[in-house]
Design a protein around this motif. Structure first.
Motif, PDB file in Angstrom:
ATOM      1  N   GLU A  86       0.824  -1.208   0.000  1.00 48.84           N
ATOM      2  CA  GLU A  86       0.000   0.000   0.000  1.00 48.84           C
ATOM      3  C   GLU A  86       0.857   1.256   0.000  1.00 48.84           C
ATOM      4  N   GLN A  87       2.000   1.205   0.663  1.00 46.33           N
ATOM      5  CA  GLN A  87       2.920   2.337   0.620  1.00 46.33           C
ATOM      6  C   GLN A  87       3.369   2.603  -0.814  1.00 46.33           C
ATOM      7  N   MET A  88       3.593   1.550  -1.575  1.00 44.35           N
ATOM      8  CA  MET A  88       3.980   1.688  -2.984  1.00 44.35           C
ATOM      9  C   MET A  88       2.858   2.344  -3.788  1.00 44.35           C
ATOM     10  N   LEU A  89       1.627   1.944  -3.542  1.00 45.64           N
ATOM     11  CA  LEU A  89       0.499   2.534  -4.258  1.00 45.64           C
ATOM     12  C   LEU A  89       0.400   4.027  -3.976  1.00 45.64           C
ATOM     13  N   VAL A  90       0.510   4.375  -2.698  1.00 47.81           N
ATOM     14  CA  VAL A  90       0.387   5.780  -2.303  1.00 47.81           C
ATOM     15  C   VAL A  90       1.533   6.607  -2.880  1.00 47.81           C
ATOM     16  N   GLU A  91       2.749   6.073  -2.817  1.00 47.48           N
ATOM     17  CA  GLU A  91       3.907   6.800  -3.347  1.00 47.48           C
ATOM     18  C   GLU A  91       3.819   6.995  -4.858  1.00 47.48           C
ATOM     19  N   ASP A  92       3.094   6.115  -5.528  1.00 44.90           N
ATOM     20  CA  ASP A  92       2.924   6.247  -6.976  1.00 44.90           C
ATOM     21  C   ASP A  92       1.817   7.227  -7.336  1.00 44.90           C
ATOM     22  N   GLY A  93       1.129   7.768  -6.328  1.00 45.35           N
ATOM     23  CA  GLY A  93       0.123   8.793  -6.582  1.00 45.35           C
ATOM     24  C   GLY A  93      -1.309   8.357  -6.424  1.00 45.35           C
ATOM     25  N   ILE A  94      -1.563   7.092  -6.075  1.00 46.32           N
ATOM     26  CA  ILE A  94      -2.930   6.620  -5.862  1.00 46.32           C
ATOM     27  C   ILE A  94      -3.421   7.101  -4.504  1.00 46.32           C
ATOM     28  N   GLN A  95      -4.603   7.673  -4.484  1.00 45.17           N
ATOM     29  CA  GLN A  95      -5.231   8.080  -3.230  1.00 45.17           C
ATOM     30  C   GLN A  95      -6.059   6.897  -2.719  1.00 45.17           C
ATOM     31  N   LEU A  96      -5.599   6.288  -1.628  1.00 43.96           N
ATOM     32  CA  LEU A  96      -6.191   5.063  -1.103  1.00 43.96           C
ATOM     33  C   LEU A  96      -7.002   5.357   0.150  1.00 43.96           C
TER      34      LEU A  96
END
Length: 306
Positions: free
Chosen positions: A164-174
Motif C-alpha cells: 500500500e505504501q507503494m500505491l500511495v507513493e505512486d500517486g494513488i489516493q487510497l
C-alpha cells in the motif's frame, strides 16, 4: 480505534445479553431508542442528494486532474457495504467509477502473486475504483475459514503495508473503510433475508458460518488493524447499525478526504430541432419486431366497464 462491532450487547439493566436470548423489555427499549435516534427520511434524502451532487463534482475533477482513487470496502457480512457502494456510485459514470467485486480466485490465480489479480483492477489516470472486498480477504475470511496457510497469512500481514505504501507513493489516493455492525443487528439482517426473495442470494454458507465464528472474525479484524492501520493508508471505521447513517457518514468523510475542486463547466444549451425533412418516410411497423406490451395485460381492458 474503537471496535464497536466486537462489543457484547448489554440490556437496559446492564445485564449481558446475546442474540437469540430472551430479553423482551431490553430489546423493545433498544429498538425504540434506535428508531428515535434515526435520521428522518426527508433529511436523509436531502443530504444524500447534496452528497451525490458533490460526488459528481468530484468525478469531474478526477477526469480533469487525472487523479487515481481507490476506495476499499471491508467489514462484517450484512454490514451495509453494498448499499453504501450503490449510493456512492449511483450517479457516476461507469467509465470513471468502476466497482471491482472479484469472485473466488481460479486455480491459476491461486498460483499467482497474491496481489496480482487486484493490481489488474487498479485505476488509470482519471478513474475511481471501488473494491467491494479486496486483498483483505486474506486477513478475514481466508484466515478464519482456513483458506490460506499460516505462512501465507504472515506474509500478507508483513507485505500489505509495503504494497500500500507503494500505491500511495505512486500517486494513488487510497481510502479504506471498515463497516462495523453489532452481532444482534447482523443476525436481524440475516433473518430478514431468509424471507426476502430479492435478497436470499446474499446468504451464503460462509455468511451463515460467520454467526458461529463471531469472535474469530473479531480477533482477525483486530490483528488486521494492528498490522495495516498505517499513516500512509489508515483504516476508517464506519458504525453501520443504522444503514442510512452509515451511508451519509462514509460518503461525507470520503469527500472531505479528497482535495478536489469545483471544475467550471461550459453552459449547455439544447439546439433547436430541425424542420421535418420532406424525403424521409418511416418504414411500416410490421417490418420490425416489437417487445410485447406486457403493461397492457397488467392494466386490463379499459373499455370493459363502459
Amino acid at each position: 480505534m474503537t471496535n464497536g462491532d466486537d462489543e457484547v450487547p448489554t440490556g437496559a439493566d446492564g445485564a449481558t445479553t446475546r442474540s437469540g436470548e430472551k430479553g423482551g423489555s431490553a430489546k423493545k427499549a433498544k429498538k425504540s431508542a434506535k428508531k428515535k435516534n434515526k435520521i428522518p427520511n426527508d433529511v436523509y434524502e436531502a443530504e444524500l442528494f447534496r452528497l451525490q451532487t458533490e460526488l459528481v463534482k468530484l468525478q469531474t475533477w478526477v477526469r480533469t486532474d487525472g487523479a487515481r482513487i481507490v476506495v476499499i470496502f471491508e467489514g462484517r457480512d450484512a454490514a451495509g457495504k453494498g448499499g453504501t457502494i450503490k449510493r456512492l456510485t449511483e450517479y457516476l459514470s461507469p467509465r470513471t467509477a468502476r466497482i471491482a467485486a472479484l469472485p473466488t480466485p481460479t486455480e491459476r490465480e491461486k498460483s499467482e502473486w497474491y496481489y496480482q489479480r487486484f493490481v489488474a483492477h487498479l485505476p488509470a489516470a482519471g478513474e475511481i475504483v471501488v473494491f467491494d472486498r479486496s486483498w483483505y480477504n486474506r486477513a478475514g475470511v481466508e484466515r478464519v475459514m482456513g483458506y490460506c496457510t499460516p505462512k501465507q497469512y504472515s506474509e500478507f500481514m508483513r507485505q500489505t503495508p509495503i504494497f500500500e505504501q507503494m500505491l500511495v507513493e505512486d500517486g494513488i489516493q487510497l481510502r479504506k473503510y471498515w463497516f462495523s455492525v453489532s452481532d444482534s443487528e447482523q443476525l436481524r439482517r440475516f433473518r430478514s433475508r431468509l424471507s426476502d426473495p430479492l435478497r436470499q442470494w446474499k446468504l451464503s454458507t460462509t455468511d451463515l458460518d460467520s454467526i458461529a465464528r463471531w469472535e474469530d472474525y473479531s480477533r482477525a479484524k483486530d490483528e488486521m488493524l494492528v498490522h495495516t492501520d498505517i499513516p500512509a493508508s489508515p483504516w476508517y471505521i464506519v458504525e453501520s447499525d443504522i444503514k442510512k447513517h452509515a451511508r451519509l457518514n462514509m460518503i461525507s468523510h470520503f469527500l472531505s478526504s479528497i482535495p478536489y475542486t469545483d471544475v467550471p463547466q461550459p453552459k449547455i444549451e439544447l439546439p433547436d430541432r430541425p424542420a421535418p425533412s420532406s424525403g424521409y418516410v418511416r418504414p411500416p411497423r410490421e417490418l420490425s419486431t416489437y417487445v410485447p406490451d406486457h403493461v397492457a395485460q397488467l392494466m386490463g381492458d379499459k373499455e370493459r366497464h363502459l
